[in-house]
Design a protein around this motif. Sequence first.
Motif, PDB file in Angstrom:
ATOM      1  N   ALA A 151       7.235 -33.379 -33.913  1.00 57.61           N
ATOM      2  CA  ALA A 151       8.698 -32.956 -34.785  1.00 57.61           C
ATOM      3  C   ALA A 151       8.458 -32.481 -36.071  1.00 57.61           C
ATOM      4  O   ALA A 151       9.445 -31.675 -36.680  1.00 57.61           O
ATOM      5  N   ASN A 152       7.799 -33.216 -36.864  1.00 57.87           N
ATOM      6  CA  ASN A 152       7.446 -32.963 -38.305  1.00 57.87           C
ATOM      7  C   ASN A 152       6.405 -32.282 -38.615  1.00 57.87           C
ATOM      8  O   ASN A 152       6.083 -32.189 -39.737  1.00 57.87           O
ATOM      9  N   ASP A 153       5.746 -31.701 -37.642  1.00 55.64           N
ATOM     10  CA  ASP A 153       4.343 -31.128 -38.002  1.00 55.64           C
ATOM     11  C   ASP A 153       4.455 -29.618 -37.996  1.00 55.64           C
ATOM     12  O   ASP A 153       5.268 -28.844 -37.445  1.00 55.64           O
ATOM     13  N   LEU A 154       3.371 -29.246 -38.887  1.00 59.62           N
ATOM     14  CA  LEU A 154       3.368 -27.655 -38.995  1.00 59.62           C
ATOM     15  C   LEU A 154       1.883 -27.316 -38.614  1.00 59.62           C
ATOM     16  O   LEU A 154       0.871 -27.977 -38.972  1.00 59.62           O
ATOM     17  N   GLU A 155       1.703 -25.960 -38.180  1.00 61.47           N
ATOM     18  CA  GLU A 155       0.312 -25.716 -37.862  1.00 61.47           C
ATOM     19  C   GLU A 155       0.112 -24.189 -38.643  1.00 61.47           C
ATOM     20  O   GLU A 155       0.987 -23.421 -38.482  1.00 61.47           O
ATOM     21  N   ILE A 156      -1.232 -24.011 -39.371  1.00 54.08           N
ATOM     22  CA  ILE A 156      -1.430 -22.888 -40.084  1.00 54.08           C
ATOM     23  C   ILE A 156      -2.716 -22.500 -39.459  1.00 54.08           C
ATOM     24  O   ILE A 156      -3.785 -22.900 -39.499  1.00 54.08           O
ATOM     25  N   THR A 157      -2.656 -21.190 -39.082  1.00 50.61           N
ATOM     26  CA  THR A 157      -3.988 -20.477 -38.555  1.00 50.61           C
ATOM     27  C   THR A 157      -4.368 -19.300 -39.216  1.00 50.61           C
ATOM     28  O   THR A 157      -3.481 -18.703 -39.800  1.00 50.61           O
ATOM     29  N   GLY A 158      -5.553 -18.997 -39.121  1.00 53.28           N
ATOM     30  CA  GLY A 158      -5.892 -17.798 -39.919  1.00 53.28           C
ATOM     31  C   GLY A 158      -6.863 -17.937 -41.127  1.00 53.28           C
ATOM     32  O   GLY A 158      -7.357 -17.096 -41.828  1.00 53.28           O
ATOM     33  N   VAL A 159      -6.465 -19.217 -41.500  1.00 56.99           N
ATOM     34  CA  VAL A 159      -7.189 -19.721 -42.987  1.00 56.99           C
ATOM     35  C   VAL A 159      -8.580 -19.931 -42.582  1.00 56.99           C
ATOM     36  O   VAL A 159      -9.188 -20.855 -42.108  1.00 56.99           O
TER      37      VAL A 159
END
Length: 301
Positions: free
Chosen positions: A141-149
């Motif tokens: 619930a507190n997580d974020l994901e970043i793709t493309g870096v």
Amino acid sequence: MVKCGACGKFLSTTDRACCHKCTAAYHKACVALPTLVNVKDSWICPGCKIKIPKSDNTPCKPHTAGNDPACPPPAEDVTHGSAEEPKLDLAVEIRSLRNELKSVRNEKKKQEQISLPNEKIEEAVSDLKFQLNEREQDLLANDLEITGVPEKKGENLLNLSSILSIKLGVTFDERNIVHLERLGPVRRNRVEGSDGDSEQRSRTIAIRFARRATRDQWVRAARVRRSLDTNILELPGPPTNIYINERLSRYKRHLFFLARQAAKNKNWRFVWTRNGQIFARKAEGNGSIYIRTEKDVEKIF
């Protein structure tokens, strides 16, 4: 390599808590233990604690300086009292649901001894699967994901996250970050660059914040700025798109993929996630539809 009994991921030797009763191992964060605190040999996991019979029915009084040491004070809240921190027994609930689901499946194999109709069994199994998937999503619930870096050797993920926050216009405080890492093992497949050199495909960056409100702030800012690319990070090479989204469990990611594929085939315009839930809308002005399971995808599209 040992895996965590709550989230199923591999454990490092420095970030583990081992139960001296059942010998199960957990990430300290998964059982709400401070990462920097050494776990004593007498530590018991939540699953074993609930099995220990109580000596009497007298509840423990609130802890004060003169109280009986047998009733210890509540554990310190790592997130400074955040109401959105996953509950201590969430991992225990997931294990309990897994055991219950396994039990139902075993019962199903003995249909000649079961009095309930087959459709009732299917309904029970489906309901248990749904509950298990929802609890696994609650852990993120507190997580974020970043793709493309692009992934580089010796990279500083904390510095990259700080630059991203400035470009998004959101507040960045290292104290709000519980965990930051690239997900999964290094990928073996390589992509040939224009200069003939080969590069490993970049893995997703996962950030766990101490508060869900911080995660939501990043997601809202990213949806406003849909044209993010690697130019804002001043990285070498041609620009590539950067995507910032809330993190989904394995099942939710699979369900989201199926929903997007079905929507594309049926010319539906919108499929999105919000707080770990998946929604679809055929066109502007139509109502949104909540997608819970794979059967919903078959019915809706």
